[in-house]
Design a protein around this motif. Structure first.
Motif, PDB file in Angstrom:
ATOM      1  N   GLN A  65     -10.262  -4.574 -11.936  1.00 22.23           N
ATOM      2  CA  GLN A  65      -9.585  -4.733 -10.645  1.00 22.23           C
ATOM      3  C   GLN A  65      -8.554  -3.652 -10.364  1.00 22.23           C
ATOM      4  O   GLN A  65      -7.677  -3.833  -9.528  1.00 22.23           O
ATOM      5  CB  GLN A  65      -8.905  -6.093 -10.554  1.00 22.23           C
ATOM      6  N   THR A  80      -2.313  -2.814  -3.285  1.00 22.25           N
ATOM      7  CA  THR A  80      -1.354  -3.832  -3.725  1.00 22.25           C
ATOM      8  C   THR A  80      -0.861  -4.592  -2.495  1.00 22.25           C
ATOM      9  O   THR A  80      -0.958  -4.101  -1.377  1.00 22.25           O
ATOM     10  CB  THR A  80      -0.134  -3.188  -4.416  1.00 22.25           C
ATOM     11  N   SER A  81      -0.365  -5.763  -2.735  1.00 27.22           N
ATOM     12  CA  SER A  81       0.196  -6.545  -1.630  1.00 27.22           C
ATOM     13  C   SER A  81       1.070  -7.643  -2.198  1.00 27.22           C
ATOM     14  O   SER A  81       0.967  -7.999  -3.375  1.00 27.22           O
ATOM     15  CB  SER A  81      -0.919  -7.174  -0.797  1.00 27.22           C
ATOM     16  N   GLU A  83       0.849 -10.747  -1.448  1.00 27.57           N
ATOM     17  CA  GLU A  83      -0.021 -11.881  -1.783  1.00 27.57           C
ATOM     18  C   GLU A  83      -0.634 -11.685  -3.166  1.00 27.57           C
ATOM     19  O   GLU A  83      -0.679 -12.600  -3.985  1.00 27.57           O
ATOM     20  CB  GLU A  83      -1.157 -12.030  -0.760  1.00 27.57           C
ATOM     21  N   ASN A  84      -1.105 -10.476  -3.380  1.00 28.34           N
ATOM     22  CA  ASN A  84      -1.722 -10.166  -4.660  1.00 28.34           C
ATOM     23  C   ASN A  84      -0.721 -10.353  -5.799  1.00 28.34           C
ATOM     24  O   ASN A  84      -1.039 -10.920  -6.839  1.00 28.34           O
ATOM     25  CB  ASN A  84      -2.253  -8.730  -4.637  1.00 28.34           C
ATOM     26  N   GLU A  87      -0.126 -13.972  -6.475  1.00 19.38           N
ATOM     27  CA  GLU A  87      -1.309 -14.552  -7.094  1.00 19.38           C
ATOM     28  C   GLU A  87      -1.348 -14.232  -8.581  1.00 19.38           C
ATOM     29  O   GLU A  87      -1.615 -15.107  -9.412  1.00 19.38           O
ATOM     30  CB  GLU A  87      -2.517 -13.923  -6.399  1.00 19.38           C
ATOM     31  N   ILE A  88      -1.101 -12.980  -8.890  1.00 16.82           N
ATOM     32  CA  ILE A  88      -1.105 -12.553 -10.287  1.00 16.82           C
ATOM     33  C   ILE A  88      -0.068 -13.340 -11.072  1.00 16.82           C
ATOM     34  O   ILE A  88      -0.340 -13.881 -12.138  1.00 16.82           O
ATOM     35  CB  ILE A  88      -0.799 -11.042 -10.393  1.00 16.82           C
ATOM     36  N   LEU A 163      -2.297  -5.884 -14.396  1.00 18.13           N
ATOM     37  CA  LEU A 163      -2.132  -5.915 -12.941  1.00 18.13           C
ATOM     38  C   LEU A 163      -0.668  -6.121 -12.589  1.00 18.13           C
ATOM     39  O   LEU A 163      -0.149  -5.556 -11.625  1.00 18.13           O
ATOM     40  CB  LEU A 163      -2.992  -7.025 -12.331  1.00 18.13           C
TER      41      LEU A 163
ATOM     42  N   SER B 150      -7.137 -17.624  -3.337  1.00 16.08           N
ATOM     43  CA  SER B 150      -6.775 -16.820  -4.499  1.00 16.08           C
ATOM     44  C   SER B 150      -7.989 -16.040  -4.996  1.00 16.08           C
ATOM     45  O   SER B 150      -8.738 -16.517  -5.843  1.00 16.08           O
ATOM     46  CB  SER B 150      -6.227 -17.722  -5.599  1.00 16.08           C
ATOM     47  N   LEU B 152      -8.366 -13.645  -6.977  1.00 14.46           N
ATOM     48  CA  LEU B 152      -8.427 -13.436  -8.422  1.00 14.46           C
ATOM     49  C   LEU B 152      -9.019 -14.648  -9.133  1.00 14.46           C
ATOM     50  O   LEU B 152      -9.891 -14.513  -9.991  1.00 14.46           O
ATOM     51  CB  LEU B 152      -7.026 -13.185  -8.975  1.00 14.46           C
TER      52      LEU B 152
END
Lengths: 221, 221
Positions: A65, A80-81, A83-84, A87-88, A163, B150, B152
């Motif tokens: 990813q 990148t964001s 939200e991301n 989430e991570i 990530l 999500s 991911l």
DNA sequence: ATGTCCAATAAAATCGATTTTTTATTTGCG
DNA sequence: CGCAAATAAAAAATCGATTTTATTGGACAT
């Protein structure tokens, strides 16, 4: 591929592996910015190798990813964001909590010894903010959960670690650590892990991530 | 890469993408057996394409955990084992449970409609044991959790789905379904999901996996 | 100005050939 | 014989060149 952070370049590494490790690091550190187009010819020059190893390395990075592949239009560093990032962070807390529990439930003397060892190495490098520290830092966190007897889970955690650390680099590493007793937190986690206090260890670990995450968020638009 | 099961071959797909989809299916179905050496030249013939697309496709499959790459000694189809199977099953239950909860918490009319639609398609193909059914079956399960917001988590679930279905193929698909009211189970899960009964839906889904897993285990040495 | 078509350019994708490394086979020696 | 070194064969890895595809920058018409 490799769960550790830095790549200790082996003599026998193929051009592909070398390219993979270098590219991975370039993306993680933000040297290759999120969303940036990854032109084969440019990378060929930068890494001094042919197109085939580059393309293969990029392909390996796709499922990590860190790279996205666009049919007929090449590769890009993953975007990148906010939200991301969220989430991570969330997935990471959840999966590492699970892994840490298992790891502790399977505790052995050998595991504990390794933990102490790895923690020591990390501490020793803590003063200097070198990549050496980053490597040992990942080693420590992976060692904590490394006894969970679930390679798949470890792989996911490792991926999420990478990530996440990418955001840390992007925010400028120093800012994350400023004014925080990171070493204290690590020691507390270590102690809880060694004392078989599952609840405490998990709580400390998750909190460690959440607090770090909170600091980081400030640096993300 | 693609979350769906079967690959609808697009006109414009590159040789690499084509090879990726074909190889993925060959491995999932056991056509390329666990542990089997994947010689470039052999695959070149089998798929009628050059070495570069093959190598790239294999590289893409590495992080999907369907292929392993050995430095300087090529690629192999990933091994299978009882431990691996157990691990997949457990992680899958845990991650899908989480995803289903989120998905339901974000429920919208659109999501529900899609769910009904996908379920209908699957049911229609249930009689024939074609690959068409397998595709729709995955679609159904992905649709259930697809609203979790999500990406991911979805990716992980998709990956685990594939790793799991591989064991199903290896055991011989028919045996898995024999004497079971699979369609009943699916309908019950669907109903629970639509009626916003989170606990029930999660319980049914996990049990669905565990029961299927139990049947499968009998076929794994 | 704005949009569309076409050529020119740049880049991605692929191929075929070469180089390097591994694996298999043979040979020579204790 | 048994084992190790040398050689031959096979396969992986890589390179350089070619082909295909996307992108860019006008020329022209609306």
């Amino acid at each position: 591929m490799d769960l550790s952070f830095g790549a200790s370049p082996n003599q026998k590494d193929s051009a592909t592996t070398l390219a993979y490790n270098k590219l991975r690091l370039l993306i993680l550190t933000g040297d290759l910015a999120p969303g940036e187009k990854l032109k084969i010819s440019a990378l060929r020059e930068k890494l001094g190798t042919g197109a085939s190893p580059i393309r293969e390395a990029l392909s390996l990075l796709v499922s990590d990813q860190l790279v996205v592949r666009h049919e007929q239009r090449g590769f890009r560093a993953a975007e990148t964001s906010r939200e991301n990032f969220d989430e991570i962070l969330e997935l990471r807390c959840s999966l590492e909590a699970k892994a840490l529990r298992k790891s502790m439930q399977n505790a052995t003397g050998k595991w504990e010894e390794n933990l102490v060892l790895v923690h020591h190495r990390m501490t020793k490098l803590a003063a200097e903010r070198s990549d050496g520290f980053e490597r040992e830092h990942k080693n420590f966190h992976m060692a904590l959960i490394g006894n969970c007897q679930s390679p798949l889970l470890l792989r996911f955690c490792s991926q999420l670690y990478d990530l996440n650390i990418r955001y840390r680099y992007l925010a400028g590493r120093s800012s994350t650590y400023k004014g925080r007793a990171i070493e204290d937190e690590h020691r507390q986690i270590l102690d809880a892990a060694l004392s078989s206090d599952e609840e405490k260890a998990v709580k400390l670990l998750v909190s460690h991530y959440e607090v770090t995450g909170g600091f980081l968020m400030a640096h993300i638009t």
